[in-house]
Design a protein around this motif. Structure first.
Motif, PDB file in Angstrom:
ATOM      1  N   ALA A 197      -9.860   9.359   5.285  1.00 52.54           N
ATOM      2  CA  ALA A 197      -9.307   9.800   4.010  1.00 52.54           C
ATOM      3  C   ALA A 197     -10.356   9.742   2.911  1.00 52.54           C
ATOM      4  CB  ALA A 197      -8.099   8.940   3.644  1.00 52.54           C
ATOM      5  N   LEU A 198     -11.150   8.672   2.881  1.00 51.01           N
ATOM      6  CA  LEU A 198     -12.216   8.558   1.880  1.00 51.01           C
ATOM      7  C   LEU A 198     -13.220   9.693   2.028  1.00 51.01           C
ATOM      8  CD1 LEU A 198     -12.811   4.687   1.997  1.00 51.01           C
ATOM      9  CD2 LEU A 198     -11.695   6.000   0.176  1.00 51.01           C
ATOM     10  N   SER A 199     -13.574  10.012   3.280  1.00 52.68           N
ATOM     11  CA  SER A 199     -14.521  11.106   3.523  1.00 52.68           C
ATOM     12  C   SER A 199     -13.935  12.436   3.067  1.00 52.68           C
ATOM     13  CB  SER A 199     -14.873  11.168   5.012  1.00 52.68           C
ATOM     14  OG  SER A 199     -15.481   9.955   5.431  1.00 52.68           O
ATOM     15  N   SER A 200     -12.661  12.614   3.340  1.00 54.70           N
ATOM     16  CA  SER A 200     -12.016  13.875   2.940  1.00 54.70           C
ATOM     17  C   SER A 200     -11.977  14.016   1.431  1.00 54.70           C
ATOM     18  CB  SER A 200     -10.594  13.924   3.513  1.00 54.70           C
ATOM     19  OG  SER A 200     -10.619  13.889   4.921  1.00 54.70           O
ATOM     20  N   ARG A 201     -11.641  12.923   0.736  1.00 51.44           N
ATOM     21  CA  ARG A 201     -11.605  12.996  -0.723  1.00 51.44           C
ATOM     22  C   ARG A 201     -13.002  13.251  -1.289  1.00 51.44           C
ATOM     23  NH1 ARG A 201      -8.017   8.517  -0.318  1.00 51.44           N
ATOM     24  NH2 ARG A 201      -9.573   7.061  -1.141  1.00 51.44           N
ATOM     25  N   SER A 202     -13.984  12.631  -0.679  1.00 53.40           N
ATOM     26  CA  SER A 202     -15.364  12.862  -1.139  1.00 53.40           C
ATOM     27  C   SER A 202     -15.768  14.310  -0.931  1.00 53.40           C
ATOM     28  CB  SER A 202     -16.321  11.931  -0.390  1.00 53.40           C
ATOM     29  OG  SER A 202     -16.017  10.575  -0.648  1.00 53.40           O
ATOM     30  N   ALA A 203     -15.376  14.859   0.217  1.00 53.01           N
ATOM     31  CA  ALA A 203     -15.709  16.253   0.501  1.00 53.01           C
ATOM     32  C   ALA A 203     -15.010  17.189  -0.477  1.00 53.01           C
ATOM     33  CB  ALA A 203     -15.318  16.603   1.935  1.00 53.01           C
ATOM     34  N   VAL A 204     -13.728  16.906  -0.779  1.00 50.50           N
ATOM     35  CA  VAL A 204     -12.984  17.741  -1.721  1.00 50.50           C
ATOM     36  C   VAL A 204     -13.603  17.637  -3.113  1.00 50.50           C
ATOM     37  CG1 VAL A 204     -10.778  18.034  -2.892  1.00 50.50           C
ATOM     38  CG2 VAL A 204     -10.841  17.665  -0.418  1.00 50.50           C
ATOM     39  N   GLY A 244      -0.196  14.033   2.335  1.00 49.61           N
ATOM     40  CA  GLY A 244      -0.531  13.467   1.028  1.00 49.61           C
ATOM     41  C   GLY A 244      -0.738  11.965   1.102  1.00 49.61           C
ATOM     42  N   GLY A 245       0.125  11.264   1.844  1.00 48.06           N
ATOM     43  CA  GLY A 245      -0.045   9.821   1.995  1.00 48.06           C
ATOM     44  C   GLY A 245      -1.340   9.460   2.688  1.00 48.06           C
ATOM     45  N   TRP A 246      -1.694  10.219   3.710  1.00 51.72           N
ATOM     46  CA  TRP A 246      -2.961   9.956   4.413  1.00 51.72           C
ATOM     47  C   TRP A 246      -4.157  10.263   3.515  1.00 51.72           C
ATOM     48  CZ3 TRP A 246      -6.516  13.870   5.341  1.00 51.72           C
ATOM     49  CH2 TRP A 246      -7.651  13.476   6.060  1.00 51.72           C
ATOM     50  N   PHE A 247      -4.083  11.365   2.789  1.00 52.01           N
ATOM     51  CA  PHE A 247      -5.226  11.813   1.988  1.00 52.01           C
ATOM     52  C   PHE A 247      -5.575  10.783   0.908  1.00 52.01           C
ATOM     53  CE2 PHE A 247      -7.109  14.198  -1.549  1.00 52.01           C
ATOM     54  CZ  PHE A 247      -8.169  14.834  -0.887  1.00 52.01           C
ATOM     55  N   PHE A 248      -4.550  10.163   0.329  1.00 47.84           N
ATOM     56  CA  PHE A 248      -4.806   9.190  -0.725  1.00 47.84           C
ATOM     57  C   PHE A 248      -4.842   7.751  -0.203  1.00 47.84           C
ATOM     58  CE2 PHE A 248      -3.022  12.818  -3.046  1.00 47.84           C
ATOM     59  CZ  PHE A 248      -3.994  12.971  -4.031  1.00 47.84           C
ATOM     60  N   GLY A 249      -4.944   7.598   1.109  1.00 50.57           N
ATOM     61  CA  GLY A 249      -5.024   6.274   1.712  1.00 50.57           C
ATOM     62  C   GLY A 249      -6.422   5.696   1.684  1.00 50.57           C
ATOM     63  N   ARG A 250      -6.581   4.538   2.352  1.00 53.57           N
ATOM     64  CA  ARG A 250      -7.849   3.808   2.315  1.00 53.57           C
ATOM     65  C   ARG A 250      -8.663   3.952   3.598  1.00 53.57           C
ATOM     66  NH1 ARG A 250      -6.031  -2.010  -0.366  1.00 53.57           N
ATOM     67  NH2 ARG A 250      -4.977  -1.145  -2.218  1.00 53.57           N
ATOM     68  N   SER A 251      -8.202   4.783   4.512  1.00 54.17           N
ATOM     69  CA  SER A 251      -8.953   4.932   5.762  1.00 54.17           C
ATOM     70  C   SER A 251     -10.270   5.648   5.503  1.00 54.17           C
ATOM     71  CB  SER A 251      -8.124   5.724   6.778  1.00 54.17           C
ATOM     72  OG  SER A 251      -7.906   7.042   6.322  1.00 54.17           O
ATOM     73  N   SER A 252     -11.210   5.441   6.416  1.00 61.73           N
ATOM     74  CA  SER A 252     -12.532   6.057   6.253  1.00 61.73           C
ATOM     75  C   SER A 252     -12.444   7.579   6.281  1.00 61.73           C
ATOM     76  CB  SER A 252     -13.461   5.565   7.372  1.00 61.73           C
ATOM     77  OG  SER A 252     -12.916   5.878   8.646  1.00 61.73           O
ATOM     78  N   ARG A 281       0.861  -1.180   0.000  1.00 60.57           N
ATOM     79  CA  ARG A 281       0.000   0.000   0.000  1.00 60.57           C
ATOM     80  C   ARG A 281       0.897   1.231   0.000  1.00 60.57           C
ATOM     81  NH1 ARG A 281      -4.884  -1.312   4.319  1.00 60.57           N
ATOM     82  NH2 ARG A 281      -5.682  -3.183   3.260  1.00 60.57           N
ATOM     83  N   ARG A 282       1.070   1.782  -1.155  1.00 63.53           N
ATOM     84  CA  ARG A 282       2.033   2.866  -1.300  1.00 63.53           C
ATOM     85  C   ARG A 282       1.594   4.137  -0.573  1.00 63.53           C
ATOM     86  NH1 ARG A 282       4.183   2.113  -7.557  1.00 63.53           N
ATOM     87  NH2 ARG A 282       5.085   0.034  -7.193  1.00 63.53           N
ATOM     88  N   SER A 283       0.317   4.338  -0.468  1.00 59.25           N
ATOM     89  CA  SER A 283      -0.137   5.516   0.278  1.00 59.25           C
ATOM     90  C   SER A 283       0.290   5.422   1.737  1.00 59.25           C
ATOM     91  CB  SER A 283      -1.656   5.652   0.167  1.00 59.25           C
ATOM     92  OG  SER A 283      -2.302   4.502   0.694  1.00 59.25           O
ATOM     93  N   THR A 284       0.219   4.213   2.293  1.00 61.74           N
ATOM     94  CA  THR A 284       0.671   4.020   3.680  1.00 61.74           C
ATOM     95  C   THR A 284       2.173   4.229   3.784  1.00 61.74           C
ATOM     96  OG1 THR A 284      -1.104   2.416   4.046  1.00 61.74           O
ATOM     97  CG2 THR A 284       0.719   2.406   5.610  1.00 61.74           C
ATOM     98  N   ALA A 285       2.923   3.755   2.782  1.00 62.24           N
ATOM     99  CA  ALA A 285       4.376   3.946   2.785  1.00 62.24           C
ATOM    100  C   ALA A 285       4.729   5.428   2.672  1.00 62.24           C
ATOM    101  CB  ALA A 285       5.007   3.151   1.650  1.00 62.24           C
TER     102      ALA A 285
END
Length: 370
Positions: free
Chosen positions: A348-355, A338-346, A266-270
């Motif tokens: 991060a998903l909520s933030s991307r949806s909001a953006v 940036g890694g957190w924003f593009f990660g798979r956590s809930s 999981r590169r976003s986590t890395a």
């Protein structure tokens, strides 16, 4: 003649074996990616951790190599020191210490007053002369000191200081690569910094300005001893080590960060881990520098120097490193976000949806207004 029941049993057995073989192949195929994924995750984590540990040494090594290699960078770092009042006081104290070690102001005034007394002055005048001996000696020393203070604070001395720094850098380079020169004194049994050239520059400057008393400042071979021949070998080894570390260690750290991210499942986590590691590594160096600044007064007291001057020197020397620390901290924080924003956590998903929703809303409004 073969029994039909045996043939049926054999056929059934072969089919069972084939089914078992297929099942085992499936299990092996499904377990291989898992094992490979674990191996990649472990190597990725190790690379990122090692790179994070190398961050502080990379910052110091890169800064030190720049000071060693670039004469202009060295002068740019240390030239502003002479404009600091505390550093000027430190130079004054050390210069006057060297002058007083060579010039006995009381003996000079005694010779003058004794010569006047031998001319046969009245007893009252002789008594007055005796009273004036001490003030005259201190006054002569005070004239030299105040004149030196004015000279050190002048723009002319700033140019002298910059020239001396260039000479010091070249001398240190020679000390590290050949047989030394300039204000760096090398011999078979000692290594040191000669203060004579700097005092000579001050004397010449004062004489040119019409300060006659400056002519009594003698030539001096006073030297700040740094060590013996072993110190020279240490200087050369340290120079070579810093040059190698400063050149390659930052590249190694960057390469390990990139390798860790490239191998991660999981590169976003890395990326998040790399950002956090870089921030922690550089932040740890900042804490060490802060602790070091708190200990500078104690070191100055042990060495017998004026504490504010040593603190000012420490601050100027570490200023470039501190800027590097803040730069890496900012880069690390941005990378971690940036890694957190593009990660798979809930979150991060909520933030991307909001953006995405906000971006869509803004685009629609702009389209509505043509």
């Amino acid at each position: 003649m073969t029994d039909p029941d045996d043939g049926a049993t054999l056929t059934r057995r072969v089919r069972e074996l084939e089914a078992e073989n297929t099942r085992l192949k499936g299990e092996r195929g499904s377990s291989s990616p898992i094992a490979g994924g674990r191996w990649r995750a472990v190597v990725s984590a190790v690379c990122i951790v090692v790179a994070s540990v190398l961050v502080p040494a990379s910052i110091i090594g890169g800064w030190a190599r720049m000071q060693l290699v670039s004469e202009d960078a060295f002068v740019e770092t240390l030239a502003p020191l002479i404009d600091d009042d505390a550093v000027q006081d430190l130079i004054m104290v050390e210069t006057m210490s060297a002058v007083r070690a060579q010039v006995d102001f009381h003996a000079l005034t005694d010779e003058v007053f004794d010569a006047i007394a031998d001319l046969g002055v009245p007893s009252s005048a002789a008594t007055a002369l005796d009273i004036l001996r001490q003030p005259a000696a201190e006054g002569m020393a005070g004239i030299v000191e105040s004149t030196l203070a004015t000279a050190v604070a002048s723009d002319v001395f700033s140019d002298v200081w910059a020239t001396s720094l260039r000479g010091a850098h070249r001398a240190f380079t020679l000390a590290s690569t050949s047989d030394g020169g300039g204000i760096i004194v090398l011999s078979h049994d000692r290594v040191g910094i000669a203060t004579g050239p700097l005092i000579a520059e001050l004397k010449e400057m004062l004489v040119d300005r019409g300060v006659g008393v400056a002519a009594i400042i003698p030539e001096t071979d006073r030297m700040i001893v740094l060590g013996d021949g072993e110190t020279l070998r240490t200087i050369r080894s340290t120079h070579a080590l810093i040059e190698a570390i400063g050149q390659w260690l930052p590249l190694v750290a960057i390469g390990l960060f990139g390798l860790g991210i490239g191998l991660a499942r999981r590169r976003s986590t890395a990326v998040l881990g790399a950002g956090v590691g870089a921030t922690i590594g550089s932040g740890a160096l900042g804490v060490v520098l802060l602790i070091g600044s708190a200990g500078v007064p104690l070191v100055a007291a042990e060495l017998g120097f004026v504490s504010p001057g040593v603190e000012a020197i420490y601050g100027h020397l570490t200023d470039g490193i501190v800027r590097g620390v803040w730069l890496i901290v900012v880069i690390g924080i941005i990378t971690a976000i940036g890694g957190w924003f593009f990660g798979r956590s809930s979150s991060a998903l909520s933030s991307r949806s909001a953006v995405a929703a906000a971006t869509t809303s803004i685009r629609q409004r702009l389209e509505a207004r043509h």
